[in-house]
Design a protein around this motif. Structure first.
Motif, PDB file in Angstrom:
ATOM      1  N   LEU A 142       1.123  -1.064   0.457  1.00 60.25           N
ATOM      2  CA  LEU A 142      -0.135  -0.026  -0.067  1.00 60.25           C
ATOM      3  C   LEU A 142       0.618   2.124  -0.340  1.00 60.25           C
ATOM      4  O   LEU A 142       0.836   2.215  -0.494  1.00 60.25           O
ATOM      5  CB  LEU A 142      -1.299  -0.067   1.327  1.00 60.25           C
ATOM      6  CG  LEU A 142      -1.698   0.751   1.954  1.00 60.25           C
ATOM      7  CD1 LEU A 142      -2.967   1.651   0.586  1.00 60.25           C
ATOM      8  CD2 LEU A 142      -2.562   0.624   2.588  1.00 60.25           C
TER       9      LEU A 142
ATOM     10  N   SER B 163     -13.009   0.352   6.061  1.00 59.42           N
ATOM     11  CA  SER B 163     -12.739  -1.543   6.457  1.00 59.42           C
ATOM     12  C   SER B 163     -13.534  -1.196   7.565  1.00 59.42           C
ATOM     13  O   SER B 163     -13.835  -0.399   8.352  1.00 59.42           O
ATOM     14  CB  SER B 163     -11.838  -2.107   5.952  1.00 59.42           C
ATOM     15  OG  SER B 163     -11.930  -3.210   6.269  1.00 59.42           O
TER      16      SER B 163
ATOM     17  N   PHE C 234      -8.025   2.211   6.464  1.00 59.55           N
ATOM     18  CA  PHE C 234      -5.911   2.435   6.105  1.00 59.55           C
ATOM     19  C   PHE C 234      -5.512   3.193   5.330  1.00 59.55           C
ATOM     20  O   PHE C 234      -6.404   3.998   4.006  1.00 59.55           O
ATOM     21  CB  PHE C 234      -5.721   1.093   4.760  1.00 59.55           C
ATOM     22  CG  PHE C 234      -5.933  -0.357   5.259  1.00 59.55           C
ATOM     23  CD1 PHE C 234      -5.084  -1.504   5.627  1.00 59.55           C
ATOM     24  CD2 PHE C 234      -7.791  -0.594   5.156  1.00 59.55           C
ATOM     25  CE1 PHE C 234      -5.259  -2.638   5.819  1.00 59.55           C
ATOM     26  CE2 PHE C 234      -7.404  -3.082   5.202  1.00 59.55           C
ATOM     27  CZ  PHE C 234      -6.666  -3.099   6.101  1.00 59.55           C
TER      28      PHE C 234
ATOM     29  N   SER D  17      -2.136   5.216   2.899  1.00 56.96           N
ATOM     30  CA  SER D  17      -0.704   4.801   2.694  1.00 56.96           C
ATOM     31  C   SER D  17      -0.120   4.873   2.854  1.00 56.96           C
ATOM     32  O   SER D  17       1.262   4.832   3.014  1.00 56.96           O
ATOM     33  CB  SER D  17      -1.259   4.821   1.336  1.00 56.96           C
ATOM     34  OG  SER D  17      -1.388   6.455   0.351  1.00 56.96           O
TER      35      SER D  17
ATOM     36  N   TRP E 137       0.701   0.537   7.776  1.00 57.29           N
ATOM     37  CA  TRP E 137      -0.323  -0.141   6.447  1.00 57.29           C
ATOM     38  C   TRP E 137       0.683   0.049   5.571  1.00 57.29           C
ATOM     39  O   TRP E 137       0.098  -0.639   4.514  1.00 57.29           O
ATOM     40  CB  TRP E 137      -1.759   0.705   6.723  1.00 57.29           C
ATOM     41  CG  TRP E 137      -2.577   0.663   7.944  1.00 57.29           C
ATOM     42  CD1 TRP E 137      -2.921  -0.203   7.966  1.00 57.29           C
ATOM     43  CD2 TRP E 137      -3.126   1.660   8.616  1.00 57.29           C
ATOM     44  NE1 TRP E 137      -3.907  -0.076   9.250  1.00 57.29           N
ATOM     45  CE2 TRP E 137      -4.047   1.457   9.439  1.00 57.29           C
ATOM     46  CE3 TRP E 137      -3.124   3.372   8.574  1.00 57.29           C
ATOM     47  CZ2 TRP E 137      -4.418   2.007  10.528  1.00 57.29           C
ATOM     48  CZ3 TRP E 137      -3.453   3.941   9.806  1.00 57.29           C
ATOM     49  CH2 TRP E 137      -4.259   3.453  10.562  1.00 57.29           C
TER      50      TRP E 137
ATOM     51  N   VAL F  52       1.037  -3.284   3.575  1.00 58.96           N
ATOM     52  CA  VAL F  52       0.169  -4.442   3.981  1.00 58.96           C
ATOM     53  C   VAL F  52       0.238  -4.293   2.652  1.00 58.96           C
ATOM     54  O   VAL F  52      -0.056  -3.489   1.801  1.00 58.96           O
ATOM     55  CB  VAL F  52      -0.933  -3.542   4.714  1.00 58.96           C
ATOM     56  CG1 VAL F  52      -2.774  -4.569   4.277  1.00 58.96           C
ATOM     57  CG2 VAL F  52      -0.942  -3.519   6.159  1.00 58.96           C
TER      58      VAL F  52
ATOM     59  N   VAL G 159      -5.777  -5.083   1.423  1.00 52.88           N
ATOM     60  CA  VAL G 159      -6.774  -4.132   1.317  1.00 52.88           C
ATOM     61  C   VAL G 159      -7.535  -4.019   0.642  1.00 52.88           C
ATOM     62  O   VAL G 159      -8.818  -4.009   1.259  1.00 52.88           O
ATOM     63  CB  VAL G 159      -5.646  -3.348   1.063  1.00 52.88           C
ATOM     64  CG1 VAL G 159      -6.438  -1.508   1.491  1.00 52.88           C
ATOM     65  CG2 VAL G 159      -4.368  -2.891   2.313  1.00 52.88           C
TER      66      VAL G 159
ATOM     67  N   THR H 188     -11.460  -4.652   1.998  1.00 48.20           N
ATOM     68  CA  THR H 188     -12.689  -3.660   1.789  1.00 48.20           C
ATOM     69  C   THR H 188     -13.938  -3.844   1.562  1.00 48.20           C
ATOM     70  O   THR H 188     -14.645  -3.612   1.363  1.00 48.20           O
ATOM     71  CB  THR H 188     -11.523  -2.372   1.054  1.00 48.20           C
ATOM     72  OG1 THR H 188     -12.910  -1.174   1.023  1.00 48.20           O
ATOM     73  CG2 THR H 188     -11.620  -2.447  -0.074  1.00 48.20           C
TER      74      THR H 188
ATOM     75  N   ILE I 110      -7.141  -9.951   7.832  1.00 51.53           N
ATOM     76  CA  ILE I 110      -4.929  -9.287   7.644  1.00 51.53           C
ATOM     77  C   ILE I 110      -4.113  -9.566   8.305  1.00 51.53           C
ATOM     78  O   ILE I 110      -4.759  -8.757   9.499  1.00 51.53           O
ATOM     79  CB  ILE I 110      -5.793  -8.082   7.530  1.00 51.53           C
ATOM     80  CG1 ILE I 110      -6.934  -8.461   5.773  1.00 51.53           C
ATOM     81  CG2 ILE I 110      -4.293  -7.251   5.959  1.00 51.53           C
ATOM     82  CD1 ILE I 110      -6.836  -9.287   4.167  1.00 51.53           C
TER      83      ILE I 110
ATOM     84  N   VAL J 209      -1.596  -7.505  10.596  1.00 50.74           N
ATOM     85  CA  VAL J 209      -1.252  -5.934  10.125  1.00 50.74           C
ATOM     86  C   VAL J 209       0.033  -5.682  11.319  1.00 50.74           C
ATOM     87  O   VAL J 209      -0.917  -5.916  12.860  1.00 50.74           O
ATOM     88  CB  VAL J 209      -2.306  -4.601   9.828  1.00 50.74           C
ATOM     89  CG1 VAL J 209      -1.918  -2.931  10.295  1.00 50.74           C
ATOM     90  CG2 VAL J 209      -3.372  -5.012   9.153  1.00 50.74           C
TER      91      VAL J 209
END
Length: 314
Positions: free
Chosen positions: A117, A128, A139, A141, A146, A149, A154, A158, A170, A172
């Motif tokens: 990301l 999300s 999330f 960027s 994050w 990831v 991602v 979402t 996920i 993280v």
């Protein structure tokens, strides 16, 4: 001047904002990531936001908006595919998710690979919802936690719409997050994108927010039809009402706050189905027609958007 783009959720109806953005890219001669300082998206809008900002390895966007419109047209049936057994065992989505996630995940791997990301070409905000901790999950960027990831994960988070796909697990920052579609609380992330703009650029006084919808629902739910529904009967209708309602609420809020700095591009679905998963050839054709109608009826507004966006590039 700072520019913000927000893209609604809406499943297969994401072809509508993709085609609208293709029109903006054609008029400006620039890719979306070059035009906006923040790109926000929920669900299918999140997939578009990630695709539009993915680096091809040379510092330029890998996909145009037109490329991503073809994703819906060519791969929609792969995303929303289920075996006969899945249809039977889930009782059409009433006792289990309607679709296995493998089709969606194959398409996401194909488009995003292992791209992180943090490599996005402009700031990206993806929504999300964390079902374990019971709170909205964003999330971002530009934030360290994050950046590593992978975009495909991602996108998977979402777009994990309840009843359609199972939640996404996920990794993280060393822990696992159980996440679902951000549309359950914010199907139109424009207000959140604006809030991030004010946080990131507190001294900026000139900006525009462009919000693109995936088509408004017009199919009525009659009282006589709904009055005897129980949990099973309300399952999908209440989800669509929730998604549509929060979009309209965000639109109202930003109209009051931003006035002439805010542009909303949305259309009523007069011919296409409002189902999130209707990837039939006939409905894809109807969705493309709806996008053309939106572009035609908003020709002057799109012109103003393009002129404003290009002021920063002259």
């Amino acid at each position: 001047m700072k520019h913000v783009l927000s893209i609604d959720g809406g499943g297969i109806r994401g072809i509508i904002p993709a085609l609208v953005l293709a029109e903006i890219e054609k008029r400006t001669g620039k890719k979306t990531a070059e035009l906006f300082d923040i790109v926000a998206g929920t669900s299918t809008g999140g997939i578009l936001a990630l695709g539009l900002t993915k680096d091809n390895g040379s510092g330029v966007p890998e996909f145009s908006a037109g490329d991503l419109a073809k994703l819906y047209e060519k791969r929609g049936k792969d995303i929303f595919s289920r075996s006969l057994w899945k249809g039977v065992s889930s009782v059409g989505g009433y006792v289990d998710e309607k679709y296995a996630e493998e089709g969606l995940e194959r398409v996401l791997v194909e488009y995003f690979g292992n791209e992180p990301l943090g490599a996005a070409l402009t700031k990206v905000l993806i929504t999300s919802y964390d079902i374990h901790n019971r709170h909205p999950y964003f999330f971002k960027s530009w934030r360290t936690e994050w950046q590593a990831v992978e975009m495909r994960l991602v996108a998977r988070a979402t777009s994990a719409a309840p009843t359609y796909f199972e939640p996404a697990l996920i990794p993280v920052s060393g822990s696992m997050k159980a996440l679902i579609d951000g549309g359950v609380f914010i199907n139109n992330p424009a207000v959140s994108a604006y809030a991030e703009l004010k946080r990131l650029f507190p001294d900026e006084n000139e900006y525009i927010v462009v919000s693109i919808g995936t088509g408004e629902l017009v199919r009525p739910i009659s009282y006589s039809e709904a009055k005897d529904w129980g949990k099973a009967g309300w399952m999908l209708p209440v989800l669509s009402c929730m998604f549509d309602g929060v979009c309209d609420a965000a639109d109202y809020q930003l109209k009051q706050i931003l006035r002439n700095s805010y542009f909303r591009l949305q259309t009523s679905l007069s011919t296409a189905s409002d189902d999130l998963d209707d990837a039939t050839n006939g409905n894809i054709a109807n969705l493309k027609s709806e996008a053309k109608k939106l572009i035609r009826t908003n020709k002057d507004t799109i012109g103003r958007i393009c002129d404003t966006l290009m002021q920063s590039h002259t």
